[in-house]
Design a protein around this motif. Structure first.
Motif, PDB file in Angstrom:
ATOM      1  N   ILE A   1      47.416 -49.948 -48.152  1.00 42.65           N
ATOM      2  CA  ILE A   1      47.520 -49.326 -49.493  1.00 42.65           C
ATOM      3  C   ILE A   1      46.372 -49.820 -50.358  1.00 42.65           C
ATOM      4  O   ILE A   1      45.710 -49.028 -51.071  1.00 42.65           O
ATOM      5  CB  ILE A   1      48.883 -49.673 -50.140  1.00 42.65           C
ATOM      6  N   LYS A   2      46.057 -51.128 -50.220  1.00 41.50           N
ATOM      7  CA  LYS A   2      44.946 -51.685 -51.020  1.00 41.50           C
ATOM      8  C   LYS A   2      43.655 -50.964 -50.630  1.00 41.50           C
ATOM      9  O   LYS A   2      42.865 -50.530 -51.483  1.00 41.50           O
ATOM     10  CB  LYS A   2      44.827 -53.205 -50.765  1.00 41.50           C
ATOM     11  N   ASP A   3      43.458 -50.699 -49.289  1.00 39.20           N
ATOM     12  CA  ASP A   3      42.228 -50.002 -48.848  1.00 39.20           C
ATOM     13  C   ASP A   3      42.165 -48.602 -49.484  1.00 39.20           C
ATOM     14  O   ASP A   3      41.132 -48.175 -50.001  1.00 39.20           O
ATOM     15  CB  ASP A   3      42.237 -49.851 -47.313  1.00 39.20           C
ATOM     16  N   ILE A   4      43.282 -47.941 -49.469  1.00 33.06           N
ATOM     17  CA  ILE A   4      43.285 -46.560 -50.004  1.00 33.06           C
ATOM     18  C   ILE A   4      42.919 -46.595 -51.490  1.00 33.06           C
ATOM     19  O   ILE A   4      42.076 -45.812 -51.968  1.00 33.06           O
ATOM     20  CB  ILE A   4      44.663 -45.899 -49.797  1.00 33.06           C
ATOM     21  N   SER A   5      43.501 -47.547 -52.231  1.00 32.41           N
ATOM     22  CA  SER A   5      43.185 -47.540 -53.684  1.00 32.41           C
ATOM     23  C   SER A   5      41.731 -47.928 -53.896  1.00 32.41           C
ATOM     24  O   SER A   5      41.061 -47.395 -54.799  1.00 32.41           O
ATOM     25  CB  SER A   5      44.120 -48.510 -54.425  1.00 32.41           C
TER      26      SER A   5
ATOM     27  N   ILE B   1      48.846 -46.276 -58.091  1.00 27.80           N
ATOM     28  CA  ILE B   1      48.590 -45.637 -56.791  1.00 27.80           C
ATOM     29  C   ILE B   1      49.620 -46.115 -55.773  1.00 27.80           C
ATOM     30  O   ILE B   1      50.227 -45.317 -55.046  1.00 27.80           O
ATOM     31  CB  ILE B   1      47.158 -45.978 -56.317  1.00 27.80           C
ATOM     32  N   ARG B   2      49.873 -47.431 -55.840  1.00 27.22           N
ATOM     33  CA  ARG B   2      50.822 -48.016 -54.867  1.00 27.22           C
ATOM     34  C   ARG B   2      52.180 -47.324 -55.029  1.00 27.22           C
ATOM     35  O   ARG B   2      52.785 -46.830 -54.057  1.00 27.22           O
ATOM     36  CB  ARG B   2      50.929 -49.528 -55.154  1.00 27.22           C
ATOM     37  N   GLU B   3      52.600 -47.186 -56.284  1.00 27.52           N
ATOM     38  CA  GLU B   3      53.935 -46.597 -56.521  1.00 27.52           C
ATOM     39  C   GLU B   3      53.914 -45.112 -56.118  1.00 27.52           C
ATOM     40  O   GLU B   3      54.857 -44.606 -55.493  1.00 27.52           O
ATOM     41  CB  GLU B   3      54.274 -46.735 -58.008  1.00 27.52           C
ATOM     42  N   SER B   4      52.803 -44.437 -56.391  1.00 27.76           N
ATOM     43  CA  SER B   4      52.765 -43.001 -56.051  1.00 27.76           C
ATOM     44  C   SER B   4      52.829 -42.802 -54.550  1.00 27.76           C
ATOM     45  O   SER B   4      53.341 -41.793 -54.067  1.00 27.76           O
ATOM     46  CB  SER B   4      51.459 -42.375 -56.582  1.00 27.76           C
ATOM     47  N   ILE B   5      52.290 -43.801 -53.786  1.00 32.57           N
ATOM     48  CA  ILE B   5      52.316 -43.638 -52.328  1.00 32.57           C
ATOM     49  C   ILE B   5      53.738 -43.869 -51.817  1.00 32.57           C
ATOM     50  O   ILE B   5      54.269 -43.085 -51.014  1.00 32.57           O
ATOM     51  CB  ILE B   5      51.315 -44.611 -51.665  1.00 32.57           C
ATOM     52  N   LEU B   6      54.394 -44.912 -52.359  1.00 32.61           N
ATOM     53  CA  LEU B   6      55.689 -45.297 -51.778  1.00 32.61           C
ATOM     54  C   LEU B   6      56.797 -44.382 -52.306  1.00 32.61           C
ATOM     55  O   LEU B   6      57.593 -43.832 -51.537  1.00 32.61           O
ATOM     56  CB  LEU B   6      55.989 -46.777 -52.091  1.00 32.61           C
ATOM     57  N   GLN B   7      56.876 -44.216 -53.632  1.00 32.94           N
ATOM     58  CA  GLN B   7      57.904 -43.281 -54.167  1.00 32.94           C
ATOM     59  C   GLN B   7      57.208 -42.231 -55.052  1.00 32.94           C
ATOM     60  O   GLN B   7      57.163 -42.371 -56.256  1.00 32.94           O
ATOM     61  CB  GLN B   7      58.957 -44.013 -55.025  1.00 32.94           C
TER      62      GLN B   7
ATOM     63  N   LEU C   1      52.974 -47.527 -44.375  1.00 31.99           N
ATOM     64  CA  LEU C   1      51.649 -48.103 -44.719  1.00 31.99           C
ATOM     65  C   LEU C   1      51.856 -49.563 -45.112  1.00 31.99           C
ATOM     66  O   LEU C   1      52.744 -49.868 -45.910  1.00 31.99           O
ATOM     67  CB  LEU C   1      51.040 -47.343 -45.906  1.00 31.99           C
ATOM     68  N   SER C   2      51.020 -50.428 -44.508  1.00 31.32           N
ATOM     69  CA  SER C   2      51.139 -51.851 -44.876  1.00 31.32           C
ATOM     70  C   SER C   2      50.497 -52.025 -46.241  1.00 31.32           C
ATOM     71  O   SER C   2      49.740 -51.161 -46.715  1.00 31.32           O
ATOM     72  CB  SER C   2      50.356 -52.693 -43.846  1.00 31.32           C
ATOM     73  N   GLU C   3      50.823 -53.184 -46.868  1.00 25.47           N
ATOM     74  CA  GLU C   3      50.249 -53.485 -48.186  1.00 25.47           C
ATOM     75  C   GLU C   3      48.726 -53.386 -48.110  1.00 25.47           C
ATOM     76  O   GLU C   3      48.072 -52.814 -48.983  1.00 25.47           O
ATOM     77  CB  GLU C   3      50.662 -54.916 -48.604  1.00 25.47           C
ATOM     78  N   GLU C   4      48.170 -53.950 -47.038  1.00 27.13           N
ATOM     79  CA  GLU C   4      46.712 -54.021 -46.878  1.00 27.13           C
ATOM     80  C   GLU C   4      46.148 -52.603 -46.832  1.00 27.13           C
ATOM     81  O   GLU C   4      45.161 -52.264 -47.487  1.00 27.13           O
ATOM     82  CB  GLU C   4      46.414 -54.792 -45.584  1.00 27.13           C
TER      83      GLU C   4
END
Lengths: 433, 540, 224, 133
Positions: free
Chosen positions: A422-426, A391-397, A417-420
């Motif tokens: 991204i963690k909330d979204i996942s 998910i993290r990779e799909s959000i950033l690239q 989006l901050s790391e935090e």
């Protein structure tokens, strides 16, 4: 037997279901009767051990012929009568009572709804329960058909003419709308929803101008971005230079040159106006003609100016995803919310909602429902299980892994989006089983 | 052809004399032209079947499985055009009609043999136009509805031209049959002694000749619309797209009776022979064929109840459409009554005929839903309609064609096919067909629209069931047709002139028959369904 | 013993040897066959008449106005030409029934002549219309035919006009080809009162072509 | 059905002396031609008089009389057996059915709520015409 009709949400639905189940019972009865007779004769009068036995030369029986002519005729008359009677109930719109009229415009692969007070929505109509509603249908290009199974109503939308589909909803809820007249490539995607709500809720929804108010407070480029999403330009024109069905808007404004055909062009105000109102006027080389629909009576002059301002703002200087300030968003104490709630808030703020649904329906991107932990196939044939890293990779690239059956349309959210967050979204996505 | 004589297989018959491919290509013998048609239409049946299988595989699961949305749309159009214009409209009339009509009425050939050959070559040219249209396959559906068919970039002009030419071939065949039945009946073969297949083919010929020109002019106007912008069907130019639907369905409803009336004739021939009983109510069965043909012309707008026609027109067409159900029901009652007190044998043709009765009962009764106005508003253009017309066309006409191919196989080829293999193939076809289309009735009842490339997840289980059924169905047909082909080429089991002791005229000449059909022009003295011993109390 | 596809050798005045039909049956079959074919032609034009009737009802004033563009005098002249040609076609059959091949040839030539006059007059009429910008793809004082501004019921009237008269002209040409084939055979003395089917069939087809024009002329030129 | 002799091989041309088709006297053909020309003049004259909507009906009646004359005399339909009559009239009946189907649909489509817009639309079109006319 065969009681499989969808739920009865309109006043006329029980009558129609009664008629359909009546025909079903008659049909099953006669089919069983006649096939039973045939099988009985076959067994009872079969040739035993291959020897032909004597048979009477019966040529016919006038009485029997009369019986099985009159009985089907009576049944047919009975069924025909009720067919016509309930058809009148479907088509009849009370002229005196207060009838909610909704103008419906069918266009290649979406339904637009317009209410008497000018409120416009796409893909969803909100109507009050208990009141007769009349959807006045027309089409902007080819034949479509407005079908609401739960209401047992269907009428074709014909270009150049008005037809109507009317019913009185008796149950609140959200009901599926299909297009049932073949209309081209995405005929099966031309879906909409009819949301039946209480009288009060319908009134507040109708007068809810918050969307318009929010627009007024925004700057022209921001309003242009809203129009860009609302009219579905994002489905074909990207903002980051990548090629989709149509050319990207990034650094488009001011570009000059000559087409292969030798015709000179310069992307200025007039070029954009023509491309929106007469799409085939300017076809950029290597892009297919007559795919872009004609937006003549959809994009108002005000929206055109906003779109032009928005396209001019995409000169590559400002970061692509300059998010609009969440204007009317009340200052919420983020810390107090659970990660999942924060993720849900981000999901709306960062308008992931426009492309990823959470109820399983397929929009521009895959639905988040039940995606966490599933193996996702990609366009290039590879596949991977969806976990936090994915998910993290799909959000950033997003361009690295594009889900099969979808196009590489998602703008990269790198640096927004901050790391935090991204963690909330996942977390939020993980919660969507 | 092996020359050694097993059963009494006459050395000289229409198959082996005259010899050479050129003699086949320039033949004016109605029996050879029937075989030419047979191979060409089975080719398009196979192609249409493959298109159907690819579509069904795509629909196995929601979302993108095998082909893109655009390819899917082109596939269902191709499936429609191939199966209707190239396979089933010429289907029984051009193959079994051509082969049997002269034989059954005691004539040497059809009225205009050279016109018969010309119709076959016009059919081939039409098919070639269709193949040429494959360069950019059409994506409008076999109905070519305007205004979509006017501005889509696919090769609509070529495909409509193909349909126009195929229509022309159908007209000429119909014309030929009408004149043949009127002018070339053997002495003594009065109208009340004509076999019920000839009545069915005659009623079909009337529709072929008189309904096809209207679709001819409609397709011509569609071509004019695309090339010249006449504006008749174009709403932007003041035209009316519903006019196209009116003129299209004015032909396309009678065409479903072109498909199914010969199948009624075939079943009407098979059941008496295998029940050793006269056809029950012969005169009424024949008149109901004509009644269906006539009523078929006045009911076309039940395809357009929700297409925006006026409520008065919808009410009129709904009521008159019920009139078609009556003669069809009478036929079914008469077939089943024929089996009463019979001496019934279950050869493959009889199995197909009995299967036909069940399938056409389901087809007929589901038609009642679509005739009842209030129900059709819900069911129009959903999978219920898809299942209904597959029951009438495949369950009716194609099963009728299979029954005919098996029943008259000894007469056409002079050989007997393998019975057990035939029966197994029938079981596969029957189960496969029902497994494919019963779930589609369920989909229709839940409101799933037709011509959908992708569907909501809740419809998935029935679609998967239907796809499995489609494969079983396809395998059943291939198995049955392979059995016949195998028997024709390799079987040594030569057929006697009349293997099923039928009283009909075509079985009184050797099989395969000589080119002249009858050595001596037959004189018909009695009714061709005189099976069983006459009743003591005189003709009932 | 199927024949060669094309019967070349024949005996003057004698019906051809058809292996499965005797002479009167062959004659009746040919006539019934042609009448059936004429039925399909009537239905082919019927579709066009139905479309015309519908839009005549939908746009009465515009159609009447657009029909003013047509010169009814030319139409009337063409009608008389076709009626006379139909008369001579009937006479050619009568001549064949009296074993007079020379008269058959003469009457058929007159019929073909009238057909030619009809086509020539039609050609000038069409080119006249085209110069006024009333032919698809052209532009004239009414504006370009295919542009949106062009009054669409004009386009529909003339669209229908060209479809109907074009299809009719095509049938005139086919009719003339059949009559020419029959005239050629008559020139070689082929016919007699025992065999004149080609003349009969050709005349029937020609009468149909005249019949269609009898309906086209008032509909297009007079009523509009 | 008259009994034809059954032998398929004999019965060629030379054996046949019967009469084929019906002979119509020259005078009848001439009279019919004159009637047709007169009716053409009548139909042109009738068109000058303005019967309003009835113009089309009058024109069709006159044309049908002319068509009947051509069909019965010139095409010998009068002397044909009933089967030919049937197949000559059948297409006319079918054409009538198609027209009936169209005219039970189009004229009855007006939706009361939208009468105003339809009227407005027609008025606009008329305005365009007058400017052109």
């Amino acid at each position: 037997m065969f009681r499989m009709m969808p739920e009865q949400a309109s006043e006329v639905a029980p009558k129609i279901d009664w008629l359909i189940y009546l025909i079903t019972d008659i049909s099953v009865f006669f089919t069983v009767l006649i096939c039973g007779a045939m099988i009985y004769f076959a067994i009872r009068y079969r040739q035993r051990d291959g020897k032909h036995h004597e048979t009477p030369q019966i040529k016919g029986d006038h009485l029997l012929e009369m019986v099985w002519t009159i009985v089907p005729t009576i049944i047919c008359i009975y069924v025909a009568y009720y067919g016509v009677k309930y058809f009148y109930d479907i088509r009849h719109v009370p002229l005196d009572g207060d009838v909610v009229t909704v103008n419906v415009q069918g266009q290649k692969w979406k339904w637009d709804f317009e209410y008497d007070n000018g409120k416009k929505t796409t893909g969803e109509a909100v109507i009050p329960v208990g009141q007769h509603v009349k959807f006045v249908l027309t089409s902007r290009d080819v034949l479509h058909s407005f079908f609401v199974p739960a209401m047992r109503v269907k009428t074709d939308a014909i270009p150049g003419r008005y037809t109507y589909a009317a019913f009185k909803p008796v149950k609140t809820g959200t009901y599926q709308v299909f297009c049932t007249e073949y209309c081209g490539k995405d005929h099966s995607m031309m879906l909409a929803k009819v949301r039946v709500v209480s009288e009060a809720e319908y009134k507040t929804w109708l007068d809810d101008k918050s969307e318009e108010l929010a627009l007024l407070k925004m700057t022209p480029p921001e309003r242009g971005r809203a129009a860009y999403n609302k009219h579905g330009c994002n489905a074909c024109h990207s903002l980051d230079g990548s090629r989709l069905v149509g050319p990207s808007f990034l650094k488009a404004y001011g570009r000059e040159g000559t087409y292969d055909s030798g015709k000179k062009y310069a992307v200025d105000h007039e070029y954009i106006r023509q491309s929106i109102y007469e799409p085939n006027a300017h076809i950029v080389d290597s892009y297919p003609p007559n795919l872009m629909p004609n937006y003549t009576d959809q994009v108002s002059a005000q929206e055109l100016d906003d779109l032009i301002a928005f396209i001019r703002s995409l000169d590559g200087s400002a970061p692509v995803a300059a998010q609009p300030a969440a204007a009317a968003q009340p200052a919420v104490d983020l810390a107090a919310l659970s990660p999942i709630e924060r993720g849900k808030l981000l999901y709306q703020q960062k308008i992931c909602v426009t492309c990823h649904s959470i109820d399983g329906s397929k929009l521009v991107g895959p639905s988040f429902k039940g995606i966490y932990g599933a193996t996702q196939k990609h366009v290039d044939g590879s596949s991977a299980t969806v976990d936090e890293g994915y998910i993290r990779e799909s959000i950033l690239q997003p361009g690295l892994k594009v889900a099969e059956g979808y196009q590489n349309m998602m703008p990269p959210y790198e640096g927004q989006l901050s790391e935090e967050q991204i963690k909330d979204i996942s977390e939020f996505i993980k919660s969507l089983k | 052809m092996t020359s050694h004589q097993h059963a009494a297989n006459p050395a000289q018959n229409y198959l082996n004399h005259p010899k050479g491919v050129w003699s086949w290509l320039t033949t004016t013998d109605h029996k050879r032209i029937a075989l030419l048609y047979l191979f060409t239409i089975l080719l398009s049946f196979f192609a249409g079947g493959v298109a159907a299988l690819v579509m069904r595989t795509e629909l196995m699961f929601p979302g993108h499985d095998l082909v893109s949305a655009d390819t899917y749309n082109r596939l269902f159009t191709l499936h429609g055009v191939l199966m209707i214009f190239l396979f089933i409209v010429p289907g029984i009339p051009a193959t079994m009609g051509n082969f049997l009509l002269p034989l059954m009425i005691g004539a040497k050939d059809v009225a205009f043999p050279r016109l018969n050959l010309l119709s076959y070559y016009i059919y081939v040219i039409g098919a070639l136009f269709g193949v040429a249209a494959l360069a950019n396959p059409v994506d409008t559906g076999w109905t070519f509805y305007t205004p979509y068919s006017m501005d889509t970039g696919t090769s609509v002009v070529l495909m409509t031209a193909a349909a126009f030419i195929l229509g022309f071939s159908s007209i000429l065949t119909g014309l030929n049959f009408i004149v043949t039945v009127h002018k070339l009946r053997a002495p003594g073969m009065t109208w009340s002694r004509l076999p019920v297949f000839v009545w069915g083919t005659y009623a079909t010929a009337v529709i072929q000749t008189l309904a096809t020109p209207v679709v001819g002019i409609t397709l011509l106007l569609l071509i004019m619309e695309r090339l010249m912008g006449v504006g008749i069907f174009d709403p932007k130019l003041g035209g009316d797209p519903v006019l196209f639907q009116h003129m299209f369905w004015f032909y396309s409803h009678p065409v479903v009776y072109i498909m199914v009336l010969p199948a009624f004739g075939v079943v009407g021939e098979i059941i008496p022979v295998f029940s050793r009983k006269p056809l029950f109510g012969y005169r009424i069965v024949c008149l109901s064929s004509l009644a269906i043909a006539i009523i078929g012309f006045v009911v076309w707008a039940h395809h357009m109840f929700v297409a925006g026609i006026s409520d008065t027109a919808a009410i009129y067409f709904s009521i008159i459409t019920f009139a078609v159900a009556i003669p069809t029901a009478i036929k079914v009652f008469n077939w089943v009554s024929t089996m009463y007190k019979g001496s019934i044998r279950f050869d493959t043709p009889m199995l197909y005929a009995m299967g036909f009765v069940f399938l056409f009962l389901v087809a007929g009764t589901t038609g009642i839903y679509l005739a009842a106005l209030a129900a059709d508003v819900f069911y129009h253009d959903t999978y219920f309609v898809v299942a209904h017309f597959h029951y009438t066309i495949q369950g009716g006409a194609v099963i009728g064609l299979m029954a005919a191919l098996h029943f008259w196989f000894p007469k056409m080829t002079g050989k007997m096919y393998n019975e057990t293999v035939g029966k197994i193939a029938w079981i596969l076809v029957f189960i496969g067909f029902n497994l494919t289309f019963i779930p589609q009735f369920g989909l229709g009842m839940e409101g799933m629209p037709r011509r959908y490339y992708d569907y909501l997840p809740e419809f998935q289980s029935m679609h998967s069931l239907s796809t499995i059924g489609a494969y079983v169905n396809a395998f059943g047909y291939s198995f049955a047709l392979f059995n016949l082909l195998w028997a024709w080429i390799f079987s040594k089991n030569y057929a006697p002139a009349n293997p099923y002791e039928s009283l009909s005229l075509e079985w009184q000449t050797p099989s395969p028959p000589p080119t002249e059909n009858f050595v001596e022009t037959p004189i018909v003295t009695d009714w061709t369904y005189g099976y069983g011993t006459p009743l003591k109390s005189g003709a009932h | 013993m199927s024949h060669g596809l094309f019967r070349t050798e024949w005996v003057a005045g004698e019906p051809p040897d058809i292996h499965h039909m005797d002479v009167p049956t062959a004659y009746d079959a040919a006539k019934l066959g042609m009448w059936l074919f004429l039925a399909t032609e009537i239905l082919l034009f019927g579709g066009l008449f139905a479309a015309y009737a519908l839009f005549h009802w939908a746009y009465p004033t515009e159609f009447h106005h657009a029909s003013k563009e047509l010169n009814w005098k030319i139409g009337a002249f063409n009608t008389c030409v076709l009626l006379i040609s139909s008369f001579y076609a009937a006479l050619s059959v009568d001549a064949a029934q009296h074993n007079n091949n020379k008269k058959v040839v003469r009457y058929l030539l007159i019929t073909l002549g009238c057909g030619l006059i009809f086509l020539v007059v039609k050609y000038f009429e069409w080119t006249g219309k085209a110069s006024h910008g009333l032919f698809p793809g052209t532009s004239g004082e009414h504006g370009a035919f295919n542009s949106p501004e062009f009054n669409h019921s004009y386009r529909m009237f003339f669209g229908l006009y060209y479809c109907m008269t074009g299809l009719h002209a095509l049938h005139v040409i086919i009719g003339m080809a059949i009559l020419a084939w029959a005239a050629n055979l008559a020139r070689k003395g082929r016919f007699s009162k025992r065999y004149y089917t080609p003349v009969e069939v050709g005349a029937l087809y020609w009468h149909l072509v005249d019949l269609i024009w009898i309906y086209l002329f008032p509909l297009l030129y007079l009523v509009g | 059905m008259s009994a034809h002799h059954h032998d398929s091989h004999s019965g060629h041309g030379e054996g046949f002396h019967g009469e084929l088709g019906h002979v119509v006297p020259y005078k009848t053909y001439l009279a019919i031609l004159i009637w047709l020309l007169i009716l053409t003049v009548v139909t042109v004259a009738a068109a000058q008089v303005d019967f309003g909507a009835m113009n089309a009906v009058v024109a069709m009646i006159i044309a049908s009389i002319k068509a009947l004359l051509v069909a019965t005399i010139f095409m010998h339909l009068k002397f044909e057996n009933p089967v030919t009559w049937l197949y000559a009239l059948f297409p006319i009946v079918l054409l009538a059915i198609l027209l009936a189907g169209l005219f039970i649909d189009n004229p009855f489509r007006t939706d009361p709520q939208h009468a105003t817009e339809a009227a407005q639309h027609a008025a606009n079109r008329l305005a365009v015409i007058l400017r052109i006319g």
